[in-house]
Scaffold this motif. Structure first.
Motif, mmCIF file in Angstrom:
data_model
loop_
_atom_site.group_PDB
_atom_site.id
_atom_site.type_symbol
_atom_site.label_atom_id
_atom_site.label_comp_id
_atom_site.label_asym_id
_atom_site.label_seq_id
_atom_site.Cartn_x
_atom_site.Cartn_y
_atom_site.Cartn_z
ATOM 1 N N THR A 1 4.609 -6.027 -9.999
ATOM 2 C CA THR A 1 3.560 -5.034 -10.240
ATOM 3 C C THR A 1 2.238 -5.525 -9.668
ATOM 4 O O THR A 1 1.525 -4.790 -8.968
ATOM 5 C CB THR A 1 3.387 -4.758 -11.746
ATOM 6 O OG1 THR A 1 4.605 -4.238 -12.279
ATOM 7 C CG2 THR A 1 2.264 -3.751 -11.986
ATOM 8 N N ASP A 2 1.908 -6.766 -9.966
ATOM 9 C CA ASP A 2 0.653 -7.349 -9.478
ATOM 10 C C ASP A 2 0.618 -7.387 -7.951
ATOM 11 O O ASP A 2 -0.393 -7.039 -7.338
ATOM 12 C CB ASP A 2 0.499 -8.764 -10.047
ATOM 13 C CG ASP A 2 -0.820 -9.404 -9.617
ATOM 14 O OD1 ASP A 2 -1.874 -8.897 -10.007
ATOM 15 O OD2 ASP A 2 -0.772 -10.412 -8.882
ATOM 16 N N THR A 3 1.736 -7.781 -7.347
ATOM 17 C CA THR A 3 1.800 -7.894 -5.886
ATOM 18 C C THR A 3 1.682 -6.529 -5.217
ATOM 19 O O THR A 3 0.873 -6.343 -4.297
ATOM 20 C CB THR A 3 3.108 -8.570 -5.452
ATOM 21 O OG1 THR A 3 3.187 -9.871 -6.050
ATOM 22 C CG2 THR A 3 3.170 -8.709 -3.941
ATOM 23 N N PHE A 4 2.487 -5.571 -5.668
ATOM 24 C CA PHE A 4 2.461 -4.241 -5.066
ATOM 25 C C PHE A 4 1.137 -3.538 -5.328
ATOM 26 O O PHE A 4 0.635 -2.805 -4.466
ATOM 27 C CB PHE A 4 3.623 -3.394 -5.592
ATOM 28 C CG PHE A 4 4.921 -3.614 -4.868
ATOM 29 C CD1 PHE A 4 5.299 -2.807 -3.806
ATOM 30 C CD2 PHE A 4 5.762 -4.649 -5.241
ATOM 31 C CE1 PHE A 4 6.486 -3.008 -3.130
ATOM 32 C CE2 PHE A 4 6.965 -4.865 -4.573
ATOM 33 C CZ PHE A 4 7.323 -4.046 -3.508
ATOM 34 N N ALA A 5 0.565 -3.751 -6.520
ATOM 35 C CA ALA A 5 -0.735 -3.138 -6.824
ATOM 36 C C ALA A 5 -1.822 -3.704 -5.916
ATOM 37 O O ALA A 5 -2.694 -2.967 -5.437
ATOM 38 C CB ALA A 5 -1.092 -3.380 -8.290
ATOM 39 N N PHE B 1 -1.511 -5.061 -2.803
ATOM 40 C CA PHE B 1 -1.415 -4.607 -1.419
ATOM 41 C C PHE B 1 -1.578 -3.094 -1.295
ATOM 42 O O PHE B 1 -2.152 -2.610 -0.318
ATOM 43 C CB PHE B 1 -0.081 -5.059 -0.813
ATOM 44 C CG PHE B 1 -0.044 -6.526 -0.495
ATOM 45 C CD1 PHE B 1 -0.744 -7.038 0.585
ATOM 46 C CD2 PHE B 1 0.678 -7.406 -1.285
ATOM 47 C CE1 PHE B 1 -0.727 -8.399 0.879
ATOM 48 C CE2 PHE B 1 0.706 -8.769 -1.012
ATOM 49 C CZ PHE B 1 0.004 -9.267 0.079
ATOM 50 N N SER B 2 -1.080 -2.342 -2.285
ATOM 51 C CA SER B 2 -1.271 -0.889 -2.268
ATOM 52 C C SER B 2 -2.750 -0.548 -2.368
ATOM 53 O O SER B 2 -3.246 0.360 -1.698
ATOM 54 C CB SER B 2 -0.516 -0.236 -3.428
ATOM 55 O OG SER B 2 0.874 -0.430 -3.296
ATOM 56 N N GLY B 3 -3.452 -1.300 -3.225
ATOM 57 C CA GLY B 3 -4.886 -1.079 -3.359
ATOM 58 C C GLY B 3 -5.648 -1.418 -2.084
ATOM 59 O O GLY B 3 -6.579 -0.715 -1.698
ATOM 60 N N VAL C 1 -6.696 3.514 -8.464
ATOM 61 C CA VAL C 1 -5.603 4.365 -8.962
ATOM 62 C C VAL C 1 -4.393 4.234 -8.044
ATOM 63 O O VAL C 1 -3.253 4.125 -8.508
ATOM 64 C CB VAL C 1 -6.066 5.834 -9.022
ATOM 65 C CG1 VAL C 1 -4.894 6.749 -9.383
ATOM 66 C CG2 VAL C 1 -7.208 5.992 -10.026
ATOM 67 N N GLU C 2 -4.644 4.231 -6.741
ATOM 68 C CA GLU C 2 -3.545 4.129 -5.774
ATOM 69 C C GLU C 2 -2.823 2.789 -5.908
ATOM 70 O O GLU C 2 -1.596 2.724 -5.835
ATOM 71 C CB GLU C 2 -4.079 4.287 -4.347
ATOM 72 C CG GLU C 2 -4.619 5.669 -4.025
ATOM 73 C CD GLU C 2 -6.017 5.913 -4.540
ATOM 74 O OE1 GLU C 2 -6.503 7.065 -4.431
ATOM 75 O OE2 GLU C 2 -6.648 4.967 -5.067
#
Length: 277
Positions: free
Chosen positions: A146-150, A152-154, A172-173
């Motif tokens: 979650t932390d990793t994807f959040a 890079f997504s951010g 939010v993204e």
């Protein structure tokens, strides 16, 4: 960025190495991590040496009590009740002895943080001992993916701030990307556990698909809540990180804030899943 990735790789290698050693090593390492987390939190909240000492003793008492719940299950409630009562009485006495020198609000806040960190993190050992390492890893998979994807997504898609006054860099993204990433990684982990492609998966593991999706969703959301809780404390204390031991990441509290928030929840979800399936 390079420092952050390198630190994560080294930390992951150490984590895997500990899992390959005798189980007692993991237990000792977890206890050490909890005590370091408490020290970081006490330091951040400007607790004095007495409160650090009392908090450490209280944490050890609770860890021992919860450890005995694993080894002597028929007496588990007695051990936990005795430990919780002793800790509460200890902090009540501290209120008297520190009256005029330390606010009772600060003392009770310190006691709450001690129990919150200790009990939540010790749930990891409960999952490992009662349900196996494979289910324990779900806690870390949810939190860290979650932390990793959040992150890079951010970085790539982030436009709208999530809660700017708590964590100005979260979007939010990024939050949505973190949840999606957690769900996908949980499903990939399920595939690895059942060694697809096999027909056994369709027959024996199909009911676990819904469960792993649920764990990914719940874990993905709540792990970010845990991170925001830690961020709130840091903002109130006007610090960037709780510690420095992980270059680019901060301290143990910074790395395990989401882990400790979802560990009890995933433990409960595993118990319900075992009953249902």
């Amino acid at each position: 960025m390079k420092t952050r990735i390198l630190t994560a790789v080294i930390a992951l290698a150490v984590f895997v190495g500990i899992l390959m050693l005798p189980p007692v090593v993991f237990t000792i390492a977890l206890a050490a991590v909890i005590l370091v987390m408490l020290y970081e939190c006490y330091t951040a909240t400007k607790a004095d040496n007495l409160m650090k000492f009392v908090g450490g003793i209280a944490s050890i008492i609770m860890m021992l009590a919860m450890y005995f719940t694993i080894k002597i299950t028929e007496l588990s409630l007695i051990f936990v009740f005795m430990a919780a009562t002793a800790i509460l009485l200890l902090y009540m006495i501290i209120i008297i002895t520190r009256h005029g020198k330390k606010s009772y609000k600060d003392i009770l806040a310190s006691g709450f943080l001690t129990l919150y960190i200790t009990v939540s993190m010790w749930c990891i050992l409960f999952v490992k001992e009662f349900f196996g390492t494979e289910f324990m890893l779900l806690i870390f998979i949810c939190a860290w993916t979650t932390d990793t994807f959040a992150y890079f997504s951010g970085k790539i898609f982030g436009k709208r701030k999530l809660i700017s006054h708590v964590s100005p860099n979260k979007t939010v993204e990024g939050s949505i990307g973190g949840v999606i990433g957690a769900v996908l990684c949980c499903l990939v982990y399920l595939v690895i556990l059942y060694q697809l492609p096999t027909n056994d998966f369709i027959v024996n593991a199909s009911h676990w698909v819904v469960y792993f999706i649920a764990v990914g969703l719940v874990g993905g959301v709540l792990s970010q809540v845990g991170d925001l809780i830690a961020s709130s404390i840091k903002r109130d204390e006007d610090i960037k990180d709780f510690g420095w031991i992980f270059p680019g990441h901060g301290g143990f509290m910074d790395r395990f804030d989401s882990v400790m928030f979802i560990a009890p929840v995933i433990l409960i979800m595993i118990i319900f899943a075992m009953i249902a399936f």
